[in-house]
Design a protein around this motif. Structure first.
Motif, PDB file in Angstrom:
ATOM      1  N   GLY A   8      64.593 -23.009 -15.208  1.00  0.00           N
ATOM      2  CA  GLY A   8      64.285 -23.832 -16.377  1.00  0.00           C
ATOM      3  C   GLY A   8      65.096 -25.114 -16.332  1.00  0.00           C
ATOM      4  N   VAL A   9      64.609 -26.070 -15.544  1.00  0.00           N
ATOM      5  CA  VAL A   9      65.391 -27.307 -15.380  1.00  0.00           C
ATOM      6  C   VAL A   9      64.899 -28.345 -16.386  1.00  0.00           C
ATOM      7  CG1 VAL A   9      66.148 -29.085 -13.770  1.00  0.00           C
ATOM      8  CG2 VAL A   9      65.738 -26.752 -12.956  1.00  0.00           C
ATOM      9  N   GLY A  10      65.448 -28.281 -17.600  1.00  0.00           N
ATOM     10  CA  GLY A  10      65.132 -29.220 -18.669  1.00  0.00           C
ATOM     11  C   GLY A  10      66.393 -29.960 -19.078  1.00  0.00           C
ATOM     12  N   LYS A  11      66.487 -30.258 -20.395  1.00  0.00           N
ATOM     13  CA  LYS A  11      67.579 -31.102 -20.888  1.00  0.00           C
ATOM     14  C   LYS A  11      68.957 -30.496 -20.613  1.00  0.00           C
ATOM     15  CE  LYS A  11      68.837 -33.816 -24.934  1.00  0.00           C
ATOM     16  NZ  LYS A  11      70.269 -33.544 -24.929  1.00  0.00           N
ATOM     17  N   SER A  36      57.656 -27.550 -13.347  1.00  0.00           N
ATOM     18  CA  SER A  36      57.339 -28.965 -13.078  1.00  0.00           C
ATOM     19  C   SER A  36      57.911 -29.435 -11.742  1.00  0.00           C
ATOM     20  CB  SER A  36      57.881 -29.827 -14.209  1.00  0.00           C
ATOM     21  OG  SER A  36      59.259 -29.556 -14.383  1.00  0.00           O
ATOM     22  N   CYS A  65      68.100 -21.269 -18.130  1.00  0.00           N
ATOM     23  CA  CYS A  65      68.142 -22.401 -19.067  1.00  0.00           C
ATOM     24  C   CYS A  65      66.770 -22.658 -19.673  1.00  0.00           C
ATOM     25  CB  CYS A  65      68.632 -23.653 -18.354  1.00  0.00           C
ATOM     26  SG  CYS A  65      70.165 -23.433 -17.475  1.00  0.00           S
ATOM     27  N   PRO A  67      63.750 -21.911 -22.641  1.00  0.00           N
ATOM     28  CA  PRO A  67      63.806 -21.579 -24.075  1.00  0.00           C
ATOM     29  C   PRO A  67      63.858 -20.055 -24.258  1.00  0.00           C
ATOM     30  CG  PRO A  67      62.002 -23.116 -23.583  1.00  0.00           C
ATOM     31  CD  PRO A  67      62.509 -22.618 -22.270  1.00  0.00           C
ATOM     32  N   PRO A  68      64.327 -19.601 -25.442  1.00  0.00           N
ATOM     33  CA  PRO A  68      64.521 -18.161 -25.627  1.00  0.00           C
ATOM     34  C   PRO A  68      63.256 -17.334 -25.440  1.00  0.00           C
ATOM     35  CG  PRO A  68      64.789 -19.374 -27.708  1.00  0.00           C
ATOM     36  CD  PRO A  68      64.762 -20.370 -26.617  1.00  0.00           C
ATOM     37  N   ALA A  70      61.100 -17.525 -23.281  1.00  0.00           N
ATOM     38  CA  ALA A  70      60.773 -17.325 -21.868  1.00  0.00           C
ATOM     39  C   ALA A  70      61.897 -16.621 -21.113  1.00  0.00           C
ATOM     40  CB  ALA A  70      60.483 -18.682 -21.214  1.00  0.00           C
ATOM     41  N   GLU A  88      71.598 -18.761 -21.277  1.00  0.00           N
ATOM     42  CA  GLU A  88      71.876 -19.833 -22.244  1.00  0.00           C
ATOM     43  C   GLU A  88      71.777 -19.236 -23.650  1.00  0.00           C
ATOM     44  OE1 GLU A  88      72.792 -22.426 -23.574  1.00  0.00           O
ATOM     45  OE2 GLU A  88      73.169 -23.812 -21.961  1.00  0.00           O
ATOM     46  N   PRO A  90      70.164 -19.272 -27.419  1.00  0.00           N
ATOM     47  CA  PRO A  90      70.436 -17.891 -27.821  1.00  0.00           C
ATOM     48  C   PRO A  90      70.030 -16.946 -26.701  1.00  0.00           C
ATOM     49  CG  PRO A  90      68.434 -18.707 -28.868  1.00  0.00           C
ATOM     50  CD  PRO A  90      68.997 -19.860 -28.116  1.00  0.00           C
ATOM     51  N   HIS A 117      78.133 -21.730 -25.893  1.00  0.00           N
ATOM     52  CA  HIS A 117      78.916 -22.892 -25.447  1.00  0.00           C
ATOM     53  C   HIS A 117      79.861 -23.434 -26.515  1.00  0.00           C
ATOM     54  CE1 HIS A 117      76.476 -26.018 -27.502  1.00  0.00           C
ATOM     55  NE2 HIS A 117      75.463 -25.207 -27.290  1.00  0.00           N
ATOM     56  N   TRP A 156      58.583 -25.876 -28.055  1.00  0.00           N
ATOM     57  CA  TRP A 156      58.939 -24.460 -28.151  1.00  0.00           C
ATOM     58  C   TRP A 156      59.833 -24.180 -29.360  1.00  0.00           C
ATOM     59  CZ3 TRP A 156      64.174 -23.682 -28.064  1.00  0.00           C
ATOM     60  CH2 TRP A 156      64.958 -24.643 -27.416  1.00  0.00           C
ATOM     61  N   ASP A 167      68.198 -23.234 -33.946  1.00  0.00           N
ATOM     62  CA  ASP A 167      68.560 -23.460 -32.533  1.00  0.00           C
ATOM     63  C   ASP A 167      69.924 -24.153 -32.456  1.00  0.00           C
ATOM     64  OD1 ASP A 167      67.880 -23.607 -29.537  1.00  0.00           O
ATOM     65  OD2 ASP A 167      68.337 -25.684 -30.084  1.00  0.00           O
TER      66      ASP A 167
HETATM   67  P1  NAP Z   1      64.010 -28.110 -22.512  1.00  0.00           P
HETATM   68  O1  NAP Z   1      64.506 -29.500 -22.310  1.00  0.00           O
HETATM   69  O2  NAP Z   1      62.685 -27.917 -23.176  1.00  0.00           O
HETATM   70  O3  NAP Z   1      64.054 -27.387 -21.116  1.00  0.00           O
HETATM   71  C1  NAP Z   1      63.696 -26.037 -20.912  1.00  0.00           C
HETATM   72  C2  NAP Z   1      62.963 -25.923 -19.590  1.00  0.00           C
HETATM   73  O4  NAP Z   1      62.566 -24.562 -19.412  1.00  0.00           O
HETATM   74  C3  NAP Z   1      61.697 -26.755 -19.585  1.00  0.00           C
HETATM   75  O5  NAP Z   1      61.951 -28.010 -19.033  1.00  0.00           O
HETATM   76  C4  NAP Z   1      60.724 -25.918 -18.781  1.00  0.00           C
HETATM   77  O6  NAP Z   1      60.704 -26.442 -17.471  1.00  0.00           O
HETATM   78  C5  NAP Z   1      61.326 -24.517 -18.696  1.00  0.00           C
HETATM   79  N1  NAP Z   1      60.444 -23.506 -19.305  1.00  0.00           N
HETATM   80  C6  NAP Z   1      60.160 -22.301 -18.780  1.00  0.00           C
HETATM   81  N2  NAP Z   1      59.361 -21.603 -19.582  1.00  0.00           N
HETATM   82  C7  NAP Z   1      59.124 -22.373 -20.649  1.00  0.00           C
HETATM   83  C8  NAP Z   1      58.352 -22.199 -21.825  1.00  0.00           C
HETATM   84  N3  NAP Z   1      57.678 -21.069 -22.063  1.00  0.00           N
HETATM   85  N4  NAP Z   1      58.328 -23.206 -22.726  1.00  0.00           N
HETATM   86  C9  NAP Z   1      58.988 -24.358 -22.494  1.00  0.00           C
HETATM   87  N5  NAP Z   1      59.741 -24.573 -21.378  1.00  0.00           N
HETATM   88  C10 NAP Z   1      59.812 -23.594 -20.486  1.00  0.00           C
HETATM   89  O7  NAP Z   1      65.051 -27.283 -23.403  1.00  0.00           O
HETATM   90  P2  NAP Z   1      66.639 -27.374 -23.349  1.00  0.00           P
HETATM   91  O8  NAP Z   1      67.120 -28.335 -24.383  1.00  0.00           O
HETATM   92  O9  NAP Z   1      67.108 -27.547 -21.971  1.00  0.00           O
HETATM   93  O10 NAP Z   1      66.999 -25.943 -23.924  1.00  0.00           O
HETATM   94  C11 NAP Z   1      66.900 -24.776 -23.141  1.00  0.00           C
HETATM   95  C12 NAP Z   1      67.853 -23.737 -23.702  1.00  0.00           C
HETATM   96  O11 NAP Z   1      69.160 -24.284 -23.688  1.00  0.00           O
HETATM   97  C13 NAP Z   1      67.529 -23.369 -25.162  1.00  0.00           C
HETATM   98  O12 NAP Z   1      67.735 -22.006 -25.361  1.00  0.00           O
HETATM   99  C14 NAP Z   1      68.545 -24.177 -25.951  1.00  0.00           C
HETATM  100  O13 NAP Z   1      68.905 -23.550 -27.171  1.00  0.00           O
HETATM  101  C15 NAP Z   1      69.717 -24.212 -24.988  1.00  0.00           C
HETATM  102  N6  NAP Z   1      70.609 -25.344 -25.208  1.00  0.00           N
HETATM  103  C16 NAP Z   1      70.127 -26.616 -25.349  1.00  0.00           C
HETATM  104  C17 NAP Z   1      70.993 -27.660 -25.631  1.00  0.00           C
HETATM  105  C18 NAP Z   1      70.531 -29.091 -25.784  1.00  0.00           C
HETATM  106  O14 NAP Z   1      71.335 -29.953 -26.157  1.00  0.00           O
HETATM  107  N7  NAP Z   1      69.286 -29.446 -25.527  1.00  0.00           N
HETATM  108  C19 NAP Z   1      72.360 -27.408 -25.783  1.00  0.00           C
HETATM  109  C20 NAP Z   1      72.828 -26.112 -25.556  1.00  0.00           C
HETATM  110  C21 NAP Z   1      71.944 -25.095 -25.288  1.00  0.00           C
HETATM  111  P3  NAP Z   1      59.368 -26.297 -16.602  1.00  0.00           P
HETATM  112  O15 NAP Z   1      58.241 -26.764 -17.467  1.00  0.00           O
HETATM  113  O16 NAP Z   1      59.650 -27.181 -15.435  1.00  0.00           O
HETATM  114  O17 NAP Z   1      59.258 -24.842 -16.268  1.00  0.00           O
END
Ligand code: NAP
Length: 307
Positions: A8-11, A36, A65, A67-68, A70, A88, A90, A117, A156, A167
């Motif tokens: 899960g290479v997102g934010k 992606s 990394c 979303p929860p 997945a 990650e 939750p 974290h 999500w 979240d």
């Molecule tokens: P995000 O930017 O949406 O990235 C999550 C990645 O997971 C997406 O880019 C997607 O990449 C992949 N993925 C796999 N299955 C998915 C699905 N069913 N729906 C959507 N994406 C899916 O989210 P994020 O901010 O990185 O957050 C991910 C986790 O980290 C969450 O649990 C969040 O609470 C936690 N977190 C986030 C932050 C923050 O500041 N953003 C801080 C601390 C913790 P592909 O489409 O390439 O598979």
């Protein structure tokens, strides 16, 4: 050297996990999985965990990394393949699925780490130490941030299991359950849910302890301008305040020296220690409080959320 793969290479993977892994000599990021197929500069990237496990380099551990919603299937695949797993926050979309993951980790003799974290924010250990010997009379959480700024395009978060404003607010609850000497219970909640989504955009949660202490949480996902991530505790010896999500600590308005904020380096340090000791760390208390707020909370339908 712990060979690790990211799923899960997102934010958060880009902002925190990849830099933290690059800065820790005990880990080597050797593969990733994300649908992606992002370019990670020479690190092989696979579509999903199954492909990464089947065709990728040998791995010792996996950090999830996604979303929860997945998380569970991916975590099960990693644990059953004998990999240590970093979840990650939750740690799951439900409380019960995390218990299942813990059982599977035990069965396969690998480490499961439910990471929180915010507990590694600079001021949290000192806040915990200061509160340990004091009677807290009242504690308030104010967690107000702008969802459009911090979660752009994250659909999500609005779907069932995405938790909406919880979240970010679960970070406050992870600090609360870390620094409070007593167990915390939810007594009441009010949730505001936009008419076009499944998850709350704002809310208020009342909590207490066996001693009857009043704990409140005010949560908002629509705060523009200055952002607020504050926890304030009133004691007989003064008022302790954690600000900026735990990065700053004051007592009676006087700043306490807390050092550098190293949340993700701290998490990977803990994960490496757990792997070395062959010990899982599974704590669902923050997730349980969210589940309880959803269970007892009254829902008010509010204006649609349009990003
Ligand atoms: P995000 O930017 O949406 O990235 C999550 C990645 O997971 C997406 O880019 C997607 O990449 C992949 N993925 C796999 N299955 C998915 C699905 N069913 N729906 C959507 N994406 C899916 O989210 P994020 O901010 O990185 O957050 C991910 C986790 O980290 C969450 O649990 C969040 O609470 C936690 N977190 C986030 C932050 C923050 O500041 N953003 C801080 C601390 C913790 P592909 O489409 O390439 O598979």
């Amino acid at each position: 050297m712990i060979r690790i793969g990211l799923v899960g290479v997102g934010k958060i993977a880009h902002d925190q996990h990849i830099p933290a892994l690059a800065g820790d000599k005990r880990f080597q990021l050797v593969a990733a999985a994300s649908r992606s197929l992002p370019d990670l500069g020479g690190i092989p990237v696979f579509y999903d965990i199954d492909e990464m496990l089947a065709k990728g380099p040998e791995l010792d551990a996996v950090a999830l990394c996604t979303p929860p919603q997945a998380r569970r299937e991916t975590a099960l695949a990693a644990l059953r393949a004998g990999k240590h797993v970093f979840l990650e926050k939750p740690p799951g979309a439900t409380v019960s699925e995390v218990a299942e993951l813990a059982a599977v980790a035990r069965e396969h003799g690998v480490v499961l780490f439910t990471s929180w974290h915010s507990r590694f924010a600079a001021g949290v250990p000192q806040a915990k130490a200061w509160l340990a010997s004091r009677h807290v009379r009242k504690l308030t959480i104010e967690w107000r941030e702008d969802v459009r700024r911090w979660h752009p395009g994250q659909t999500w978060i609005w779907q069932a299991g995405g938790m909406g404003v919880f979240d970010p607010a679960i970070n406050a609850l992870s600090i609360l359950t870390e620094i409070m000497p007593a167990e915390v219970f939810v007594t009441d909640a009010k949730l505001q849910v936009p008419e076009n989504v499944q998850s709350p955009i704002a809310g208020h949660v009342d909590m207490t302890t066996l001693g009857g202490m009043a704990i409140t949480a005010d949560l908002d996902f629509l705060q523009t301008g200055p952002q607020t991530w504050d926890i304030t505790a009133w004691t007989e010896d003064g008022v302790l305040k954690l600000s900026l999500g735990g990065a700053e600590l004051t007592i009676d308005g006087t700043a306490v020296e807390v050092g550098e904020n190293r949340e993700y380096p701290g998490l990977y340090d803990r994960f490496a220690t757990l792997i070395a000791e062959g010990r899982s760390e599974v704590d669902v208390r923050p997730l349980t409080l969210v589940a309880d707020a959803f269970m007892v909370g009254t829902r008010e339908v509010v204006e649609a959320f349009i990003e």
